[in-house]
Write a protein that holds these residues in place. Structure first.
Motif, mmCIF file in Angstrom:
data_model
loop_
_atom_site.group_PDB
_atom_site.id
_atom_site.type_symbol
_atom_site.label_atom_id
_atom_site.label_comp_id
_atom_site.label_asym_id
_atom_site.label_seq_id
_atom_site.Cartn_x
_atom_site.Cartn_y
_atom_site.Cartn_z
ATOM 1 N N MET A 195 56.628 62.254 -25.897
ATOM 2 C CA MET A 195 55.413 62.715 -25.213
ATOM 3 C C MET A 195 55.055 64.133 -25.642
ATOM 4 S SD MET A 195 56.108 61.299 -21.418
ATOM 5 C CE MET A 195 56.006 59.552 -21.085
ATOM 6 N N LEU A 196 56.071 64.943 -25.881
ATOM 7 C CA LEU A 196 55.803 66.329 -26.261
ATOM 8 C C LEU A 196 55.340 66.445 -27.719
ATOM 9 C CD1 LEU A 196 58.550 68.420 -24.424
ATOM 10 C CD2 LEU A 196 56.322 67.671 -23.637
ATOM 11 N N SER A 197 55.314 65.317 -28.446
ATOM 12 C CA SER A 197 54.770 65.342 -29.813
ATOM 13 C C SER A 197 53.635 64.336 -29.941
ATOM 14 C CB SER A 197 55.851 64.949 -30.828
ATOM 15 O OG SER A 197 57.037 65.602 -30.569
ATOM 16 N N ASP A 198 53.089 63.911 -28.823
ATOM 17 C CA ASP A 198 52.099 62.827 -28.839
ATOM 18 C C ASP A 198 50.883 63.182 -29.708
ATOM 19 O OD1 ASP A 198 51.250 60.389 -26.574
ATOM 20 O OD2 ASP A 198 49.739 61.218 -27.941
ATOM 21 N N PRO A 199 50.613 62.391 -30.765
ATOM 22 C CA PRO A 199 49.542 62.743 -31.698
ATOM 23 C C PRO A 199 48.151 62.630 -31.080
ATOM 24 C CG PRO A 199 50.504 60.611 -32.250
ATOM 25 C CD PRO A 199 51.329 61.170 -31.142
ATOM 26 N N GLU A 200 48.028 61.969 -29.922
ATOM 27 C CA GLU A 200 46.699 61.893 -29.294
ATOM 28 C C GLU A 200 46.555 62.949 -28.217
ATOM 29 O OE1 GLU A 200 45.284 58.187 -27.766
ATOM 30 O OE2 GLU A 200 46.022 57.150 -29.556
ATOM 31 N N PHE A 201 47.576 63.042 -27.361
ATOM 32 C CA PHE A 201 47.459 63.907 -26.186
ATOM 33 C C PHE A 201 47.384 65.397 -26.556
ATOM 34 C CE2 PHE A 201 49.180 66.176 -22.452
ATOM 35 C CZ PHE A 201 48.304 65.714 -21.475
ATOM 36 N N ILE A 202 48.252 65.815 -27.469
ATOM 37 C CA ILE A 202 48.328 67.261 -27.783
ATOM 38 C C ILE A 202 46.977 67.771 -28.354
ATOM 39 C CG2 ILE A 202 49.632 69.060 -29.052
ATOM 40 C CD1 ILE A 202 51.491 67.695 -27.100
ATOM 41 N N PRO A 203 46.362 67.041 -29.329
ATOM 42 C CA PRO A 203 45.049 67.510 -29.805
ATOM 43 C C PRO A 203 43.990 67.520 -28.694
ATOM 44 C CG PRO A 203 45.986 65.914 -31.325
ATOM 45 C CD PRO A 203 46.874 65.925 -30.131
ATOM 46 N N GLN A 204 44.138 66.589 -27.728
ATOM 47 C CA GLN A 204 43.161 66.578 -26.615
ATOM 48 C C GLN A 204 43.268 67.864 -25.784
ATOM 49 O OE1 GLN A 204 43.733 63.110 -24.175
ATOM 50 N NE2 GLN A 204 43.244 61.717 -25.858
ATOM 51 N N VAL A 205 44.498 68.370 -25.641
ATOM 52 C CA VAL A 205 44.687 69.618 -24.890
ATOM 53 C C VAL A 205 43.965 70.742 -25.630
ATOM 54 C CG1 VAL A 205 46.401 71.286 -24.032
ATOM 55 C CG2 VAL A 205 46.902 68.843 -23.930
ATOM 56 N N ARG A 206 44.129 70.737 -26.948
ATOM 57 C CA ARG A 206 43.482 71.797 -27.756
ATOM 58 C C ARG A 206 41.951 71.714 -27.614
ATOM 59 N NH1 ARG A 206 45.074 75.251 -32.657
ATOM 60 N NH2 ARG A 206 43.256 76.534 -32.518
ATOM 61 N N ALA A 207 41.419 70.489 -27.719
ATOM 62 C CA ALA A 207 39.967 70.322 -27.623
ATOM 63 C C ALA A 207 39.466 70.815 -26.262
ATOM 64 C CB ALA A 207 39.607 68.856 -27.837
ATOM 65 N N GLU A 208 40.217 70.508 -25.221
ATOM 66 C CA GLU A 208 39.818 70.901 -23.866
ATOM 67 C C GLU A 208 39.866 72.424 -23.691
ATOM 68 O OE1 GLU A 208 38.528 68.662 -22.243
ATOM 69 O OE2 GLU A 208 38.495 69.327 -20.143
ATOM 70 N N LEU A 209 40.875 73.034 -24.322
ATOM 71 C CA LEU A 209 40.999 74.493 -24.267
ATOM 72 C C LEU A 209 39.744 75.136 -24.886
ATOM 73 C CD1 LEU A 209 42.881 77.073 -23.890
ATOM 74 C CD2 LEU A 209 43.610 76.683 -26.235
ATOM 75 N N GLU A 210 39.323 74.582 -26.029
ATOM 76 C CA GLU A 210 38.169 75.165 -26.723
ATOM 77 C C GLU A 210 36.860 74.844 -26.002
ATOM 78 O OE1 GLU A 210 38.846 73.813 -30.675
ATOM 79 O OE2 GLU A 210 40.382 75.357 -31.027
ATOM 80 N N ARG A 211 36.819 73.689 -25.356
ATOM 81 C CA ARG A 211 35.587 73.305 -24.659
ATOM 82 C C ARG A 211 35.394 74.106 -23.365
ATOM 83 N NH1 ARG A 211 33.621 70.203 -20.764
ATOM 84 N NH2 ARG A 211 35.666 69.615 -19.950
ATOM 85 N N THR A 212 36.469 74.202 -22.578
ATOM 86 C CA THR A 212 36.300 74.828 -21.248
ATOM 87 C C THR A 212 36.440 76.346 -21.284
ATOM 88 O OG1 THR A 212 38.658 74.598 -20.798
ATOM 89 C CG2 THR A 212 37.242 72.816 -20.037
ATOM 90 N N LEU A 213 37.173 76.861 -22.283
ATOM 91 C CA LEU A 213 37.524 78.285 -22.338
ATOM 92 C C LEU A 213 38.123 78.755 -21.009
ATOM 93 C CD1 LEU A 213 34.744 79.824 -24.591
ATOM 94 C CD2 LEU A 213 37.088 79.238 -25.172
ATOM 95 N N LEU A 214 39.078 77.933 -20.544
ATOM 96 C CA LEU A 214 39.912 78.324 -19.393
ATOM 97 C C LEU A 214 41.318 78.560 -19.937
ATOM 98 C CD1 LEU A 214 38.757 75.737 -16.714
ATOM 99 C CD2 LEU A 214 38.417 78.225 -16.633
ATOM 100 N N ASN A 215 42.139 79.296 -19.173
ATOM 101 C CA ASN A 215 43.500 79.575 -19.660
ATOM 102 C C ASN A 215 44.268 78.273 -19.881
ATOM 103 O OD1 ASN A 215 43.454 79.305 -16.773
ATOM 104 N ND2 ASN A 215 45.611 79.828 -16.809
ATOM 105 N N ILE A 216 45.246 78.333 -20.773
ATOM 106 C CA ILE A 216 45.948 77.121 -21.209
ATOM 107 C C ILE A 216 46.692 76.432 -20.058
ATOM 108 C CG2 ILE A 216 47.938 78.477 -22.033
ATOM 109 C CD1 ILE A 216 46.660 75.216 -23.574
ATOM 110 N N GLU A 217 47.226 77.212 -19.110
ATOM 111 C CA GLU A 217 47.972 76.579 -18.011
ATOM 112 C C GLU A 217 47.062 75.665 -17.193
ATOM 113 O OE1 GLU A 217 47.933 79.819 -18.548
ATOM 114 O OE2 GLU A 217 50.001 80.466 -18.891
#
Ligand code: PEP
Ligand code: MG
Length: 590
Positions: free
Chosen positions: A78-100
Motif C-alpha cells: 500500500m505504501l508503494s501503490d502506483p495509483e494511490f500515491i500519485p493521487q495524493v500528489r495530484a490532490e496536493l497540487e490541486r487543493t494547495l493544502l498542507n500534505i497532512e
C-alpha cells in the motif's frame, strides 16, 4: 547505549524489537493553505515519511510469523501503490493544502469507500490502509510536529499501530488504557514499557497476571526508539536499555535464559506446594485467593492453588465491549466463574468504572479530577437501572455456587445503605419473577477510601465481609496518583499512615466478627503478607502468579514472629525502617 530507569511492574527479562503503540485519538491533523512553491517541500516530507515507514515495516518482518508477515507485506504494498500515491500528489497540487490534511482526506475517502461495500474482506483492507498511512502520518508529524500556520485541525482517524501488535515485540507507549491492554492479552507481545503508569496501575496488574514483563514510568523512551529497534527490558530491576551494546545483549539474554530455568525450578516448588495448606509453622491458617478480570482466568487461578476468587473486577466485562453487557451476558459470565470455582467462594465486585476505567456511558462527562469523581459506587447509584441489572445478574448466578457481592469505593454508611436497598429491589424483582437466587448471598465492601477505613467499625455492622483495596487506599491516603511515576516514591504500602488505616480496618472486622481480607497488590508481596499476618489479617487475594511465593513464605514463617515484628513496626516512623525490620526477620527463614 542508554539505560533508562522506570518502575518494575511485572518481572522478567526480554531482549527484542520495539513496537511503538500510538495514542488513540491523541493526534490532531493540522490544516492550512500553502503556496504553489511550498508544495514541493510538502511532497518531499511525505516521501521521506513513506521511506521511513517502509523501513519500519520491513524491520518488523520476522521470518517465523507468517500471519504477521502477510499483514506487513500488504501494508508495504500500500505504501508503494502506483495509483494511490500519485493521487495524493495530484490532490496536493490541486487543493494547495498542507500534505497532512491532504493525506488525511485521501485515506479517509479510500477507507470509507471500501467500508461502504459492506464486504468484510474489503472493510479489513480499510483498516490496513488507515494503519499503514497512519504510520506515515505519525512519522510526518514527528518530523515536523507543529507547523506555524497550523490551525487545530480535525482529530485523526489514523491510528498507527492499533491494527495489530506484532507478536514477539516489546510494546512501547506513553500509556494504554486497561481496555486496550485487554485487547493485547493474546497478541503475543513479549513485554510492555510505558512512559507513564505506576506499579499498581491496572495495566501493570494485568501484565503481572498474564506474566508479561513490564516496566512503567520510563520517561522519554518514545523519543529515543523507532519500530524495530532492539531494546532490553529488565522487568526485575525496572530498566530499559536503548541501543544496547553487544555485551549487554548477551548478558541479558543469559539472564533471561537463567530466568527460564529458575521458572521451571519454581514450577516444581509450585507443584509441591499446590496441595499444601497456607499454614504457618505454628499452625495459623491463612486463605489465599486470586484476583481476576474475566471468568476465563479462573482455571489458571485454580492451577495456582487459589482457594477461591477474592476479587473479580467485573468492570473488565464492560470495558471489553463498546456497548454495555446486558443482564443475560453478565449472568452467563458470573455463572461461568462460580461453576468453574465449584465450592470455593467467588467475590464479584460490582462495576468499578470511571477514572482510568471509563466505560462508554461515561466518556462525555469530562471531570477535572476523575480519580475523585464520578466512579464506582457513585456512578452506579446514579445509574440505578444499570446497577440493578448487574445485581440481578449476580443474584441469579448466586444460585449456582458461593457467589459473594462486593461494593467498590464506599465512602460512607449512606452510600452503603443506598447500595443495599438497590440490592433489595433487585431481589424483589427476581422473587416476583420466581427466578432462583441465594437469599443469603454474602455482601461485602471494599475499604479503599481512608474515610471508610476510619469508620470501618460502623460499616462492619452492615456487611458480611470487608476487603482492603490498598491500591486506592494508598493513593487516597497519601494524595498520590497511583499512575504518576514522578511521585511514586510517596506511594508506599509501608507508610505508617497506611498501616494504621489497615490496622483500624482489621480491628474493626475482628470486633464485629466480620471477615477482613485484602485484595490490593500489597497482598501479593510476601514481606507485606508477613507483616499483615502479624497485624491480624488472615485472608489474602492476589494475582494468581503470586500465590505460590506467598504460600511458601507463610509455611516458613511463624505467627508469633509476625506478631512481634508487627508490634515493633507500628512504633516506627519511616517506611524504610519498617521494610528493613521485616526483611531482617525474613532472612532468618532462609
Ligand atoms: C484496590 O484499589 O486496591 C483494588 C483492588 O481495586 P483496583 O486496583 O481495581 O482499583
Ligand atoms: Mg480500587
Amino acid at each position: 547505549m542508554r539505560k533508562l530507569e522506570g518502575l518494575s511492574a511485572s518481572p522478567g527479562i526480554v531482549v527484542g524489537p520495539v513496537f511503538r503503540y500510538a495514542d488513540e485519538g491523541a493526534v490532531s491533523i493540522p490544516k492550512y493553505e500553502i503556496s504553489r512553491d511550498e508544495a514541493e517541500a510538502h511532497w518531499r516530507r511525505f516521501d521521506a515519511a513513506l521511506v521511513k515507514s517502509r523501513n519500519e515495516l520491513s524491520l518488523l518482518m520476522d521470518g517465523r510469523n507468517k500471519e504477521q508477515n502477510d499483514i506487513l507485506e500488504a501494508q508495504l504494498l500500500m505504501l508503494s501503490d502506483p495509483e494511490f500515491i500519485p493521487q495524493v500528489r495530484a490532490e496536493l497540487e490541486r487543493t494547495l493544502l498542507n500534505i497532512e490534511s491532504v493525506l488525511h482526506a485521501k485515506v479517509d475517502a479510500a477507507a470509507s469507500m471500501l467500508r461502504s461495500t459492506g464486504d468484510a474482506y474489503l472493510s479489513e483492507r480499510a483498516v490496513d490502509i488507515e494503519d499503514a498511512f497512519g504510520r506515515v502520518m505519525n512519522n510526518m508529524l514527528q518530523a515536523d510536529p507543529a507547523p506555524d500556520k497550523a490551525s487545530p485541525g480535525q482529530p485523526s482517524s489514523a491510528k498507527a499501530g492499533t491494527r495489530f501488535v506484532p507478536p514477539g515485540t516489546i510494546l512501547v507507549a506513553r500509556n494504554i488504557k486497561p481496555s486496550e491492554a485487554l485487547s493485547l492479552r493474546d497478541s503475543g507481545i513479549s513485554g510492555i514499557v510505558l512512559e507513564e503508569g505506576g506499579a499498581t496501575s491496572h495495566v501493570a496488574i494485568l501484565a503481572r497476571s498474564w506474566k508479561i514483563p513490564a516496566v512503567m514510568g520510563v520517561r522519554g523512551l518514545l523519543e529515543l526508539v523507532s519500530d524495530g529497534d532492539e531494546v532490553v527490558l529488565d522487568g526485575v530491576d525496572g530498566l530499559v536499555i536503548v541501543e544496547p551494546a553487544a555485551d549487554a545483549v548477551s548478558l541479558y539474554r543469559t539472564r533471561a535464559t537463567s530466568e527460564v530455568r529458575l521458572k521451571s525450578a519454581e514450577a516444581a516448588v509450585r507443584a509441591a506446594l499446590l496441595g499444601a495448606p497456607a499454614e504457618t509453622r505454628d499452625g495459623a491458617r491463612m486463605t489465599l485467593r486470586a484476583n481476576i478480570a474475566l471468568s476465563d482466568e479462573v482455571p489458571d487461578a485454580k492451577l495456582e492453588g487459589a482457594e477461591g476468587i477474592g476479587l473479580f473486577r467485573s468492570e473488565f466485562l464492560f470495558l471489553a465491549s463498546e456497548t454495555l453487557p446486558d443482564e443475560e451476558t453478565q449472568y452467563a459470565e458470573y455463572r461461568r466463574a462460580v461453576e468453574c470455582m465449584k465450592d470455593c467462594p467467588v467475590i464479584i465486585r460490582t462495576l468499578d468504572a470511571g477514572a482510568d476505567k471509563m466505560i462508554a456511558d461515561q466518556r462525555d462527562y469530562v471531570e477535572k479530577n476523575p480519580l475523585l469523581g464520578w466512579r464506582a459506587i457513585r456512578y452506579c447509584l446514579d445509574r440505578k437501572d444499570l446497577f440493578r441489572a448487574q445485581l440481578r445478574a449476580l443474584l441469579r448466578a448466586s444460585a449456582h455456587g458461593d457467589l459473594r457481592v462486593m461494593f467498590p469505593m464506599i465512602a460512607n454508611l449512606g452510600e452503603l445503605e443506598s447500595a443495599l436497598s438497590v440490592l433489595d429491589e433487585a431481589k424483589a424483582e427476581l422473587a416476583r419473577k420466581k427466578l432462583p437466587f441465594n437469599r443469603r448471598m454474602k455482601v461485602g465492601i471494599m475499604i479503599e477510601i481512608p474515610a471508610a477505613a476510619v469508620c470501618a467499625d460502623q460499616l462492619a455492622k452492615r456487611v458480611d465481609f470487608m476487603s482492603i483495596g490498598t491500591n486506592d487506599l494508598i493513593q487516597y491516603a497519601m494524595a498520590v496518583d497511583r499512575e504518576n511515576a514522578k511521585v511514586a516514591h510517596l506511594y508506599d504500602c509501608f507508610n505508617p499512615a497506611v498501616l494504621r488505616l489497615i490496622r483500624m480496618t482489621i480491628e474493626a472486622g475482628i470486633d464485629a466478627g466480620v471477615d477482613v481480607s485484602m485484595c490490593g497488590e500489597m497482598a501479593g508481596d510476601p514481606a507485606s503478607v508477613f507483616l499483615l499476618m502479624g497485624m491480624g489479617l488472615r485472608n489474602f487475594s492476589m494475582s494468581a502468579a503470586h500465590i505460590a511465593t506467598v504460600k511458601e513464605l507463610i509455611r516458613k514463617a511463624s505467627l508469633r514472629d509476625a506478631i512481634e515484628v508487627a508490634e515493633s513496626a507500628m512504633g516506627l516512623t519511616a517506611p524504610r525502617e519498617i521494610r528493613k525490620l521485616v526483611q531482617e526477620r525474613l532472612k532468618t527463614y532462609e
